[in-house]
Structures are given as structure tokens and as C-alpha cells.
Design a protein around this motif. Structure first.
Motif, PDB file in Angstrom:
ATOM      1  N   ASP A   1      28.477 -31.724  40.762  1.00  0.00           N
ATOM      2  CA  ASP A   1      28.468 -31.583  42.106  1.00  0.00           C
ATOM      3  C   ASP A   1      28.630 -32.929  42.678  1.00  0.00           C
ATOM      4  N   VAL A   2      29.905 -33.285  43.258  1.00  0.00           N
ATOM      5  CA  VAL A   2      30.472 -34.464  44.015  1.00  0.00           C
ATOM      6  C   VAL A   2      29.656 -34.763  45.008  1.00  0.00           C
ATOM      7  N   ASN A   3      28.852 -33.941  45.677  1.00  0.00           N
ATOM      8  CA  ASN A   3      27.894 -34.197  46.900  1.00  0.00           C
ATOM      9  C   ASN A   3      26.599 -34.339  46.579  1.00  0.00           C
ATOM     10  N   THR A   4      26.243 -34.219  45.328  1.00  0.00           N
ATOM     11  CA  THR A   4      24.867 -34.651  45.124  1.00  0.00           C
ATOM     12  C   THR A   4      24.642 -35.357  43.946  1.00  0.00           C
ATOM     13  N   ILE A   5      23.546 -36.380  43.937  1.00  0.00           N
ATOM     14  CA  ILE A   5      23.317 -37.348  42.768  1.00  0.00           C
ATOM     15  C   ILE A   5      22.147 -36.896  42.032  1.00  0.00           C
ATOM     16  N   SER A   6      22.133 -36.502  40.894  1.00  0.00           N
ATOM     17  CA  SER A   6      21.174 -36.021  40.062  1.00  0.00           C
ATOM     18  C   SER A   6      20.747 -37.223  39.186  1.00  0.00           C
ATOM     19  N   ILE A   7      19.270 -37.269  39.234  1.00  0.00           N
ATOM     20  CA  ILE A   7      18.662 -38.396  38.376  1.00  0.00           C
ATOM     21  C   ILE A   7      17.437 -38.149  37.955  1.00  0.00           C
ATOM     22  N   PRO A   8      17.101 -38.710  36.813  1.00  0.00           N
ATOM     23  CA  PRO A   8      15.557 -38.498  36.274  1.00  0.00           C
ATOM     24  C   PRO A   8      14.707 -39.167  37.269  1.00  0.00           C
ATOM     25  N   ILE A   9      13.545 -38.447  37.207  1.00  0.00           N
ATOM     26  CA  ILE A   9      12.427 -38.927  38.418  1.00  0.00           C
ATOM     27  C   ILE A   9      12.183 -40.276  38.082  1.00  0.00           C
ATOM     28  N   ASP A  10      12.332 -40.888  37.165  1.00  0.00           N
ATOM     29  CA  ASP A  10      11.872 -42.274  36.704  1.00  0.00           C
ATOM     30  C   ASP A  10      12.960 -43.232  37.202  1.00  0.00           C
ATOM     31  N   LYS A  11      14.076 -42.809  37.514  1.00  0.00           N
ATOM     32  CA  LYS A  11      15.111 -43.471  38.002  1.00  0.00           C
ATOM     33  C   LYS A  11      15.254 -43.703  39.459  1.00  0.00           C
ATOM     34  N   GLU A  12      14.335 -43.298  40.058  1.00  0.00           N
ATOM     35  CA  GLU A  12      14.418 -42.917  41.584  1.00  0.00           C
ATOM     36  C   GLU A  12      14.587 -44.572  42.367  1.00  0.00           C
ATOM     37  N   LYS A  13      13.951 -45.456  41.680  1.00  0.00           N
ATOM     38  CA  LYS A  13      13.629 -46.843  42.293  1.00  0.00           C
ATOM     39  C   LYS A  13      15.173 -47.615  42.077  1.00  0.00           C
ATOM     40  N   GLU A  14      16.183 -46.944  41.139  1.00  0.00           N
ATOM     41  CA  GLU A  14      17.119 -47.469  40.970  1.00  0.00           C
ATOM     42  C   GLU A  14      18.282 -47.272  41.818  1.00  0.00           C
ATOM     43  N   ILE A  15      18.231 -46.387  42.850  1.00  0.00           N
ATOM     44  CA  ILE A  15      19.117 -46.036  43.971  1.00  0.00           C
ATOM     45  C   ILE A  15      18.958 -46.680  45.095  1.00  0.00           C
ATOM     46  N   ASN A  16      20.093 -47.232  45.498  1.00  0.00           N
ATOM     47  CA  ASN A  16      20.382 -48.055  46.645  1.00  0.00           C
ATOM     48  C   ASN A  16      20.648 -46.861  47.852  1.00  0.00           C
ATOM     49  N   LYS A  17      19.693 -46.737  48.727  1.00  0.00           N
ATOM     50  CA  LYS A  17      20.035 -45.469  49.368  1.00  0.00           C
ATOM     51  C   LYS A  17      20.836 -45.623  50.719  1.00  0.00           C
ATOM     52  N   ASP A  18      21.195 -46.896  50.854  1.00  0.00           N
ATOM     53  CA  ASP A  18      22.228 -47.429  51.820  1.00  0.00           C
ATOM     54  C   ASP A  18      23.663 -47.309  51.321  1.00  0.00           C
ATOM     55  N   LYS A  19      23.951 -46.959  50.261  1.00  0.00           N
ATOM     56  CA  LYS A  19      25.007 -46.734  49.626  1.00  0.00           C
ATOM     57  C   LYS A  19      25.263 -45.356  49.036  1.00  0.00           C
ATOM     58  N   LEU A  20      24.647 -44.179  49.462  1.00  0.00           N
ATOM     59  CA  LEU A  20      24.729 -43.194  49.197  1.00  0.00           C
ATOM     60  C   LEU A  20      25.757 -42.321  49.833  1.00  0.00           C
ATOM     61  N   ASN A  21      26.171 -42.804  50.961  1.00  0.00           N
ATOM     62  CA  ASN A  21      27.301 -41.949  51.867  1.00  0.00           C
ATOM     63  C   ASN A  21      26.904 -40.483  52.287  1.00  0.00           C
ATOM     64  N   SER A  22      25.805 -40.140  52.480  1.00  0.00           N
ATOM     65  CA  SER A  22      25.291 -38.950  52.894  1.00  0.00           C
ATOM     66  C   SER A  22      25.040 -38.062  51.610  1.00  0.00           C
ATOM     67  N   LYS A  23      25.174 -38.418  50.455  1.00  0.00           N
ATOM     68  CA  LYS A  23      24.983 -37.662  49.253  1.00  0.00           C
ATOM     69  C   LYS A  23      23.477 -37.320  49.183  1.00  0.00           C
ATOM     70  N   GLU A  24      23.200 -36.305  48.777  1.00  0.00           N
ATOM     71  CA  GLU A  24      21.736 -35.530  48.480  1.00  0.00           C
ATOM     72  C   GLU A  24      21.100 -36.132  47.203  1.00  0.00           C
ATOM     73  N   VAL A  25      20.134 -36.622  47.055  1.00  0.00           N
ATOM     74  CA  VAL A  25      19.430 -37.263  45.704  1.00  0.00           C
ATOM     75  C   VAL A  25      18.562 -36.034  45.277  1.00  0.00           C
ATOM     76  N   ILE A  26      18.817 -35.507  43.928  1.00  0.00           N
ATOM     77  CA  ILE A  26      18.157 -34.627  43.349  1.00  0.00           C
ATOM     78  C   ILE A  26      17.300 -35.269  42.141  1.00  0.00           C
ATOM     79  N   LEU A  27      15.981 -35.333  42.185  1.00  0.00           N
ATOM     80  CA  LEU A  27      15.236 -35.600  41.423  1.00  0.00           C
ATOM     81  C   LEU A  27      14.898 -34.666  40.138  1.00  0.00           C
ATOM     82  N   ILE A  28      15.076 -35.206  38.834  1.00  0.00           N
ATOM     83  CA  ILE A  28      14.877 -34.146  37.663  1.00  0.00           C
ATOM     84  C   ILE A  28      13.682 -34.677  36.980  1.00  0.00           C
ATOM     85  N   LYS A  29      12.693 -33.736  36.928  1.00  0.00           N
ATOM     86  CA  LYS A  29      11.378 -34.267  36.355  1.00  0.00           C
ATOM     87  C   LYS A  29      11.550 -33.759  34.760  1.00  0.00           C
TER      88      LYS A  29
END
Length: 357
Positions: A329-357
Motif C-alpha cells: 500500500d503506497v499510502n501506508t508505511i508498515s514497520i516493526p514496532i521497535d523501528k518507530e524511532k527510526e521514522i522522521n515524521k516530517d518526511k512522511l508526506n501524510s502517509k499513515e504509519v502502521i506499527l507491527i508488533k
């Protein structure tokens, strides 16, 4: 293991076949009926196996914080060398990438976070430096010009016809005065590339080494390249740079002009500056990404440093959790929950972040 959906499909097929073959069984011997039932069972099993063999990406865990290979090619020619890949080996590279689940995106896609590849696959970027004839050659015919099937563009286009889900994107970093070495065909080639969805990037005007240039000369080298490209593509945005020799200006206060500057009323901005690196990159929205120093991997089997394309392919085969895995899905960014701090939210271009446990 065959999942419930596969079992259901097999049962439906089996039932239909049994129904069709049970008509007028009274006229058949018991052995004939038994043989037909055995044949039907074999057909059902074959169908179930074929369904099971189809890749099922439903269980693949996405990791859109993972590493992305940006491959650096130079020439495509008849003799393999440190900076030359033969047509046969370039085709081999594409087939290997495809078979291992990699799919093409361009540098512009990378910059914009527009990583649109199927679920369970990994984006890969192909770049070419110098704008050689081997990268894009056109052959004159009675009808006009056609793309040489043994140049990089021809090989990419042909591979895409056979494997349309792979894509045919690539980014060409050119310099002047004659990119792709056919002076009268520059306009035709540039339009062909951009119509194909491929990118054109900055490689300075005449392949200048930026190390000891002045502020004015740096801006001239980069701005003049953009100015020249716009003569052929007035509305095209040249927004990335591949550093000649991988070298930046020596003085720290001059490095800002590699990213942005102005020459002859032309402003330029390089949203990605590519090195002659030896390791994969992270997504543009990763906190680990420095947009003015993005590494690449040399696509050469003559690279003895252990950091070439096939070295990294082997590495990711052994460490699959480290590579970028798409959620589809090009509109979402799915990442393992332990990678949350590696995401620069200022560069997401309104994409939704989905955390995977």
C-alpha cells in the motif's frame, strides 16, 4: 500446507468433476467408475498443488524501515570490466533481482517516498552515471530510429515486456555537451526516457571534480547542467545529483552548494546527493538517511571488496529481516514496532504509519 481457501477450491473442483462424471455411470463397469474416480482425485490434487505453489504473501511481515539497494552502473559494453557490464550480465542482474523478489523504483520515487511495489517485494533502484552510448543507443532504420536491444534502455524495456510487474524504471546521471554520445538525438532520447517513466539526473556539466572548486564554479557546474537539460525538457525537475568520483567540495562551508544554488537565473535543488558508496540506503523518511550523502552499491562482479551487488544479495538472503519489505500500500508505511524511532515524521508526506508488533 494447503490453507482453507485452497482446500475449498479443491473441493469445489472435485465436486464438479464428480457430478459431471457420475452421469450414466450405470452403463459403466465398476472398474471404469473406480478408474475415473482415481483420475478425478489426481486432477484435484494437481489443482490444489498448483494453487499452493502460487506465492502467498499474506504471511510476510512488512518492514518499510528496511534497507534499499541503489545500484550504480556505468557502461554497458561487449567486454566486462570494473566499470562495464556486458548485455548478457546486465540481463542476468535483472533476472536475479526479479527472481529474488526485487522490483524497480526510480530515484524520484525514492525521494518522494512513492515506493509502490507489490506486497512482500523489495524496491531496488538502478542508476547509471555518465550517459554513455552503451546505456542508450539508437539505431537508424527506414522508419526512423529504434532502440538498440543490447543497450541498457533496450534491455530494460525488453525485460519489462516479459515481466511487467518488475517495472523498467532507472535514473540516468548525464553530463554535457553530448549525453548518450549521439548529438542529434539528445532531444529524442530525453523525451523517450521521460515518457518511459525513467529519470534524468545531474552529474555536473562536464564531469567536474568538485573537491577544490570555488563557490561560483560549483554552482556553475551544477546549475549549467540543469540549464542545459531544460533546453530539451523545459518543465522537467532535475532534483538529484550523482557526485562525479563520489567527491564533495573539500571546504565544509562550500558543501551547501552541492545541495542548492543558482547559476544564470537557474535555481537548482538536489533532494538526493548520491555517493560512490558500497552499502544500501535507508528510506528517505528514515532518521538514518542523510539526503546529501546517500550510498550506492557498485553493480560489478569484478569488485573484490565484498561490497558489490551479489555480495549484498547474498547478505539479504541470509538476513531477510534487514531488507525493505513492502506492505503493498503506497499510502501506508508498515514497520516493526521497535523501528518507530527510526521514522522522521516530517518526511512522511501524510502517509499513515502502521506499527507491527
Amino acid at each position: 500446507m494447503i490453507n482453507n481457501l485452497t482446500k475449498a477450491a479443491a473441493i469445489i473442483i472435485l465436486s464438479a468433476l464428480l457430478t459431471a462424471c457420475s452421469i450414466n455411470t450405470e452403463a459403466k463397469t465398476a472398474n471404469q467408475v473406480k478408474q475415473e474416480e482415481s483420475n478425478i482425485q489426481n486432477i484435484s490434487q494437481n489443482v490444489a498443488e498448483k494453487i499452493e505453489d502460487k506465492p502467498d504473501n499474506s504471511s510476510i511481515i512488512p518492514n518499510e524501515a528496511g534497507k534499499i539497494m541503489i545500484l550504480m552502473y556505468h557502461d554497458i559494453g561487449q567486454r566486462e570490466g570494473e566499470w562495464v557490464r556486458t548485455p548478457e550480465n546486465f540481463r542476468k542482474d535483472l533476472q536475479t533481482l526479479y527472481d529474488k523478489g526485487y522490483r524497480l523504483i526510480s530515484v524520484k520515487d525514492y525521494i518522494n517516498g512513492n515506493i509502490n511495489v507489490p506486497k512482500g517485494t523489495t524496491p531496488v533502484i538502478i542508476t547509471f552515471d555518465d550517459g554513455t552510448l552503451g546505456q542508450f543507443n539508437m539505431i537508424k532504420t527506414n522508419e526512423g530510429y529504434t532502440v538498440d536491444p543490447n543497450c541498457a534502455v533496450g534491455i530494460l524495456e525488453d525485460f519489462n515486456k516479459k515481466h511487467p510487474d518488475f517495472g523498467q524504471k532507472a535514473t540516468f546521471y548525464v553530463y554535457y555537451p553530448v549525453p548518450f554520445r549521439q548529438k542529434d538525438l539528445i532531444d529524442l532520447k530525453f523525451k523517450h526516457l521521460t515518457n518511459d517513466g525513467m529519470d534524468i539526473g545531474n552529474h555536473t556539466f562536464s564531469h567536474e571534480n568538485l573537491r577544490n572548486l570555488s563557490k561560483e564554479d560549483i554552482q556553475k557546474a551544477l546549475g549549467k547542467n540543469v540549464l542545459e537539460t531544460k533546453k530539451y525538457l523545459p518543465d522537467y525537475e532535475v532534483d538529484s545529483l550523482a557526485l562525479p568520483y563520489g567527491i564533495k567540495p573539500k571546504l565544509e562551508n562550500l558543501k551547501q552548494y552541492v545541495v542548492r544554488g543558482e547559476y544564470s537565473d537557474i535555481k537548482y535543488e538536489n533532494k538526493a546527493v548520491l555517493l560512490v558508496g558500497s552499502n544500501p540506503a535507508y528510506p528517505i523518511y528514515s532518521t538514518k538517511t542523510k539526503t546529501d550523502a546517500i550510498p550506492r552499491i557498485r553493480a560489478s562482479e569484478m569488485n573484490t571488496s565484498g561490497t558489490g551487488l551479489y555480495d549484498w544479495l547474498e547478505y539479504f538472503d541470509k538476513h531477510p529481516k534487514e531488507r525493505y519489505i513492502s506492505d503493498g500500500d503506497v499510502n501506508t508505511i508498515s514497520i516493526p514496532i521497535d523501528k518507530e524511532k527510526e521514522i522522521n515524521k516530517d518526511k512522511l508526506n501524510s502517509k499513515e504509519v502502521i506499527l507491527i508488533k
